[in-house]
Design a protein around this motif. Structure first.
Motif, PDB file in Angstrom:
ATOM      1  N   GLY A 291       7.395  -4.698  -8.171  1.00 22.43           N
ATOM      2  CA  GLY A 291       6.706  -4.255  -9.259  1.00 22.43           C
ATOM      3  C   GLY A 291       5.132  -4.717  -8.947  1.00 22.43           C
ATOM      4  N   LYS A 292       4.978  -5.949  -8.084  1.00 27.07           N
ATOM      5  CA  LYS A 292       3.475  -6.093  -8.086  1.00 27.07           C
ATOM      6  C   LYS A 292       2.449  -5.573  -7.482  1.00 27.07           C
ATOM      7  CE  LYS A 292       0.599  -9.847  -8.988  1.00 27.07           C
ATOM      8  NZ  LYS A 292       0.733 -10.130 -10.336  1.00 27.07           N
ATOM      9  N   ALA A 293       3.325  -4.293  -6.490  1.00 24.37           N
ATOM     10  CA  ALA A 293       2.516  -3.882  -5.834  1.00 24.37           C
ATOM     11  C   ALA A 293       2.137  -2.424  -6.578  1.00 24.37           C
ATOM     12  CB  ALA A 293       3.301  -2.965  -4.836  1.00 24.37           C
ATOM     13  N   PHE A 294       2.582  -2.102  -7.935  1.00 25.21           N
ATOM     14  CA  PHE A 294       1.686  -1.073  -8.853  1.00 25.21           C
ATOM     15  C   PHE A 294       1.290  -1.291  -9.260  1.00 25.21           C
ATOM     16  CE2 PHE A 294       6.195   0.380  -9.094  1.00 25.21           C
ATOM     17  CZ  PHE A 294       6.522   0.712  -7.933  1.00 25.21           C
ATOM     18  N   THR A 295       0.309  -2.487  -9.288  1.00 23.53           N
ATOM     19  CA  THR A 295      -0.499  -2.489 -10.204  1.00 23.53           C
ATOM     20  C   THR A 295      -2.361  -2.398  -9.868  1.00 23.53           C
ATOM     21  OG1 THR A 295      -1.835  -4.877  -9.098  1.00 23.53           O
ATOM     22  CG2 THR A 295       0.209  -5.018 -11.040  1.00 23.53           C
ATOM     23  N   GLY A 296      -3.033  -1.988 -10.545  1.00 22.00           N
ATOM     24  CA  GLY A 296      -4.629  -1.167  -9.996  1.00 22.00           C
ATOM     25  C   GLY A 296      -4.236   1.051  -9.917  1.00 22.00           C
TER      26      GLY A 296
ATOM     27  N   PRO B  38      16.447  13.389 -13.444  1.00 17.30           N
ATOM     28  CA  PRO B  38      15.671  12.591 -13.219  1.00 17.30           C
ATOM     29  C   PRO B  38      14.331  12.476 -12.744  1.00 17.30           C
ATOM     30  CG  PRO B  38      17.317  14.008 -11.495  1.00 17.30           C
ATOM     31  CD  PRO B  38      17.183  14.158 -12.787  1.00 17.30           C
ATOM     32  N   VAL B  39      13.766  13.711 -12.979  1.00 15.95           N
ATOM     33  CA  VAL B  39      12.364  13.644 -12.912  1.00 15.95           C
ATOM     34  C   VAL B  39      11.603  13.341 -13.856  1.00 15.95           C
ATOM     35  CG1 VAL B  39      10.671  15.918 -12.596  1.00 15.95           C
ATOM     36  CG2 VAL B  39      11.963  16.053 -11.629  1.00 15.95           C
ATOM     37  N   LEU B  40      12.121  13.616 -14.877  1.00 15.58           N
ATOM     38  CA  LEU B  40      11.758  12.881 -16.078  1.00 15.58           C
ATOM     39  C   LEU B  40      11.413  11.439 -16.719  1.00 15.58           C
ATOM     40  CD1 LEU B  40      12.811  16.126 -18.659  1.00 15.58           C
ATOM     41  CD2 LEU B  40      10.560  15.193 -18.787  1.00 15.58           C
ATOM     42  N   SER B  41      12.796  11.349 -16.182  1.00 20.22           N
ATOM     43  CA  SER B  41      12.636   9.855 -16.024  1.00 20.22           C
ATOM     44  C   SER B  41      11.814   8.762 -15.089  1.00 20.22           C
ATOM     45  CB  SER B  41      14.331   9.070 -15.825  1.00 20.22           C
ATOM     46  OG  SER B  41      14.744   9.414 -14.263  1.00 20.22           O
ATOM     47  N   ARG B  42      11.500   9.595 -14.463  1.00 25.27           N
ATOM     48  CA  ARG B  42      10.636   8.805 -13.418  1.00 25.27           C
ATOM     49  C   ARG B  42       8.960   9.121 -13.736  1.00 25.27           C
ATOM     50  NH1 ARG B  42      15.537   9.247 -12.078  1.00 25.27           N
ATOM     51  NH2 ARG B  42      16.220   7.744 -10.268  1.00 25.27           N
ATOM     52  N   LEU B  43       8.687  10.356 -14.349  1.00 26.60           N
ATOM     53  CA  LEU B  43       7.737  10.540 -15.067  1.00 26.60           C
ATOM     54  C   LEU B  43       6.966   9.388 -15.558  1.00 26.60           C
ATOM     55  CD1 LEU B  43       4.808  11.691 -15.414  1.00 26.60           C
ATOM     56  CD2 LEU B  43       6.500  13.385 -17.077  1.00 26.60           C
ATOM     57  N   MET B  44       8.081   8.830 -17.116  1.00 26.45           N
ATOM     58  CA  MET B  44       8.148   7.962 -17.288  1.00 26.45           C
ATOM     59  C   MET B  44       7.710   6.569 -16.305  1.00 26.45           C
ATOM     60  SD  MET B  44       7.800   9.485 -20.311  1.00 26.45           S
ATOM     61  CE  MET B  44       7.366   8.129 -20.944  1.00 26.45           C
ATOM     62  N   MET B  45       9.157   6.046 -15.664  1.00 26.38           N
ATOM     63  CA  MET B  45       7.692   5.405 -14.883  1.00 26.38           C
ATOM     64  C   MET B  45       6.709   5.411 -14.223  1.00 26.38           C
ATOM     65  SD  MET B  45      11.582   3.473 -12.592  1.00 26.38           S
ATOM     66  CE  MET B  45      11.816   5.042 -11.773  1.00 26.38           C
ATOM     67  N   THR B  46       6.260   5.941 -13.712  1.00 27.38           N
ATOM     68  CA  THR B  46       4.585   5.958 -13.535  1.00 27.38           C
ATOM     69  C   THR B  46       3.965   6.021 -14.741  1.00 27.38           C
ATOM     70  OG1 THR B  46       5.312   7.942 -12.097  1.00 27.38           O
ATOM     71  CG2 THR B  46       3.290   7.800 -12.713  1.00 27.38           C
ATOM     72  N   PHE B  47       4.040   6.823 -15.926  1.00 27.38           N
ATOM     73  CA  PHE B  47       3.577   6.410 -17.172  1.00 27.38           C
ATOM     74  C   PHE B  47       3.413   4.553 -17.556  1.00 27.38           C
ATOM     75  CE2 PHE B  47       3.876   5.902 -21.968  1.00 27.38           C
ATOM     76  CZ  PHE B  47       2.551   5.586 -21.509  1.00 27.38           C
ATOM     77  N   ALA B  48       4.619   4.075 -17.370  1.00 26.39           N
ATOM     78  CA  ALA B  48       4.827   2.835 -17.534  1.00 26.39           C
ATOM     79  C   ALA B  48       3.618   1.950 -16.765  1.00 26.39           C
ATOM     80  CB  ALA B  48       5.941   2.532 -17.482  1.00 26.39           C
ATOM     81  N   ILE B  49       3.693   2.192 -15.421  1.00 26.86           N
ATOM     82  CA  ILE B  49       3.623   1.388 -14.485  1.00 26.86           C
ATOM     83  C   ILE B  49       1.345   1.566 -14.406  1.00 26.86           C
ATOM     84  CG2 ILE B  49       2.422   1.727 -11.828  1.00 26.86           C
ATOM     85  CD1 ILE B  49       6.101   2.539 -11.592  1.00 26.86           C
ATOM     86  N   VAL B  50       1.161   2.967 -14.835  1.00 26.18           N
ATOM     87  CA  VAL B  50      -0.252   2.796 -14.788  1.00 26.18           C
ATOM     88  C   VAL B  50      -0.931   2.638 -16.090  1.00 26.18           C
ATOM     89  CG1 VAL B  50      -2.119   5.180 -15.077  1.00 26.18           C
ATOM     90  CG2 VAL B  50      -0.271   5.398 -13.780  1.00 26.18           C
TER      91      VAL B  50
ATOM     92  N   ASN C 131       0.350  -1.195   0.328  1.00 21.93           N
ATOM     93  CA  ASN C 131      -0.507  -0.245  -0.150  1.00 21.93           C
ATOM     94  C   ASN C 131       1.242   1.143   0.201  1.00 21.93           C
ATOM     95  OD1 ASN C 131      -2.634  -1.692  -0.421  1.00 21.93           O
ATOM     96  ND2 ASN C 131      -2.687  -1.398   1.940  1.00 21.93           N
ATOM     97  N   LYS C 132       1.992   0.869   0.871  1.00 23.00           N
ATOM     98  CA  LYS C 132       2.536   2.274   0.725  1.00 23.00           C
ATOM     99  C   LYS C 132       3.654   2.579  -0.236  1.00 23.00           C
ATOM    100  CE  LYS C 132       3.594   2.486   6.034  1.00 23.00           C
ATOM    101  NZ  LYS C 132       2.734   1.053   6.107  1.00 23.00           N
ATOM    102  N   ILE C 133       4.294   1.771  -1.069  1.00 15.32           N
ATOM    103  CA  ILE C 133       4.508   1.703  -2.504  1.00 15.32           C
ATOM    104  C   ILE C 133       3.475   1.907  -3.497  1.00 15.32           C
ATOM    105  CG2 ILE C 133       5.668   0.212  -4.020  1.00 15.32           C
ATOM    106  CD1 ILE C 133       7.180  -1.706  -1.739  1.00 15.32           C
ATOM    107  N   ALA C 134       2.385   1.866  -3.340  1.00 20.38           N
ATOM    108  CA  ALA C 134       1.351   1.983  -4.145  1.00 20.38           C
ATOM    109  C   ALA C 134       1.457   3.644  -4.268  1.00 20.38           C
ATOM    110  CB  ALA C 134       0.427   1.565  -4.367  1.00 20.38           C
ATOM    111  N   SER C 135       1.010   3.704  -3.232  1.00 22.25           N
ATOM    112  CA  SER C 135       0.814   5.456  -2.494  1.00 22.25           C
ATOM    113  C   SER C 135       2.097   6.855  -3.256  1.00 22.25           C
ATOM    114  CB  SER C 135       0.575   5.964  -1.720  1.00 22.25           C
ATOM    115  OG  SER C 135       1.608   5.748  -0.418  1.00 22.25           O
ATOM    116  N   ALA C 136       3.181   5.855  -3.485  1.00 24.87           N
ATOM    117  CA  ALA C 136       4.298   6.554  -3.665  1.00 24.87           C
ATOM    118  C   ALA C 136       4.595   7.035  -5.373  1.00 24.87           C
ATOM    119  CB  ALA C 136       5.512   5.392  -3.835  1.00 24.87           C
TER     120      ALA C 136
END
Length: 245
Positions: A162-167, A139-151, A23-28
Motif C-alpha cells: 500500500g505504500k506505493a499508493f501514497t501521493g 466489483p466495479v463499485l467496490s474498487r472505486l471505493m478503494m481508489t477513494f480511500a487511497i486518494v 510506479n506501475k502499481i501507482a499508475s494502476a
C-alpha cells in the motif's frame, strides 16, 4: 500500462507478467474500476452459461467461489484481518498489531463466513433484469471505493504494498469515478446511478469508521473496504430486484 497493471495487481487472471514496481502499481489506481469490470464480465459470462444447465442457487454459489478464485482471495484476507483488529478491544496500536498477525481469529472467521453467505444470498435473489448490472457493477463499485480511500486517506504502515499508493492525486479518483458512472449507467441507467450513490455513501461511512479507529488506511483495510462495498452493492441490487423486478 495502468489498466494492465491493475489487472495484474487485483486479479489472478493468467496474463503475461512483468515486475510490478511502485510506479506501475501507482499508475494502476485510476483503472481499478475497469479491472473490476473485467472481473464482473467473467462472472456474468459464467453465470449466464451455467444457468442453462444448473439451478439458480447453485449458480450463485459457483459465482461467489469464482469471484474468490479470480482475485486470489486477497481482499477476503484483508477483511478478516481488519475485523480481528477492530474487535480486539484495544487501543490503536494493539489493533494494528493484531491486524499484522498472520493467524486468523474468531472475528475474522465470522466475517469471512458472513461475507460469503451474504453474497450468495444476494446473488441468488437477483431478478433477471438486474442480474447483469449487479454482477458487472459490484466489483466495479467496490474498487472505486478503494481508489477513494487511497486518494483521500493516509497510509499508516511504514512498509507494505500500500505504500506505493501514497501521493495519489485527486484526478485518479475522478477518472475512476467517471469509469464507474459510465459502466453503471450503461448497464442499469438511472437505477445504476442510484446504486453508485448508495454504495458511495455506505463506503464513505465505513472508511470514516476505519479512519477513526486506526488513524488511516493499511493494505488490510483496503481489502476490508472492497468486501464491504461488494456486499452493499449486491444488497442494493437485491432490493431493486425485489421492489422493481
Amino acid at each position: 500500462m495502468g489498466f494492465y497493471a491493475a489487472l495484474l495487481f487485483l486479479t489472478r487472471i493468467p496474463l503475461p507478467e512483468f515486475e510490478l514496481d511502485e510506479n506501475k502499481i501507482a499508475s494502476a489506481v485510476p483503472f481499478f474500476p475497469l479491472a473490476g469490470a473485467v472481473i464482473g464480465g467473467i462472472l456474468t459470462l459464467i453465470n449466464i452459461l451455467a444457468r442453462t444447465i444448473l439451478p439458480n442457487h447453485v449458480v450463485a454459489g459457483i459465482t461467489v467461489i469464482l469471484s474468490i478464485i479470480i482475485t486470489g482471495g486477497m481482499h477476503l484476507d484483508g477483511f478478516a484481518d481488519t475485523l480481528d483488529g477492530l474487535f480486539c478491544f484495544g487501543d490503536r496500536e494493539k489493533k494494528l498489531t493484531v491486524m499484522k498477525d498472520s493467524r486468523i481469529g474468531a472475528y475474522g472467521v465470522i466475517g469471512l463466513v458472513s461475507d460469503i453467505l451474504l453474497k450468495y444470498l444476494f446473488i441468488s435473489s437477483l431478478s433477471q433484469a438486474y442480474l447483469i448490472p449487479a454482477l458487472i457493477g459490484f466489483p466495479v463499485l467496490s474498487r472505486l471505493m478503494m481508489t477513494f480511500a487511497i486518494v483521500f486517506y493516509p497510509y499508516i504502515r511504514e512498509k507494505g504494498l500500500g505504500k506505493a499508493f501514497t501521493g495519489q492525486k485527486v484526478t485518479a479518483f475522478v477518472i475512476a469515478g467517471l469509469f464507474t458512472i459510465l459502466i453503471n449507467y450503461t448497464t442499469a441507467k438511472m437505477e445504476g446511478l442510484m446504486v453508485v450513490l448508495g454504495v458511495f455513501a455506505a463506503g464513505f461511512c465505513f472508511t470514516q469508521y476505519l479512519f477513526k479507529q486506526l488513524g488511516g488506511m493499511t493494505g488490510d483495510t483496503y481489502g476490508a473496504l472492497n468486501e464491504f462495498c461488494e456486499i452493499m452493492a449486491l444488497f442494493i441490487f437485491s432490493i431493486l430486484s425485489f421492489r422493481i423486478g
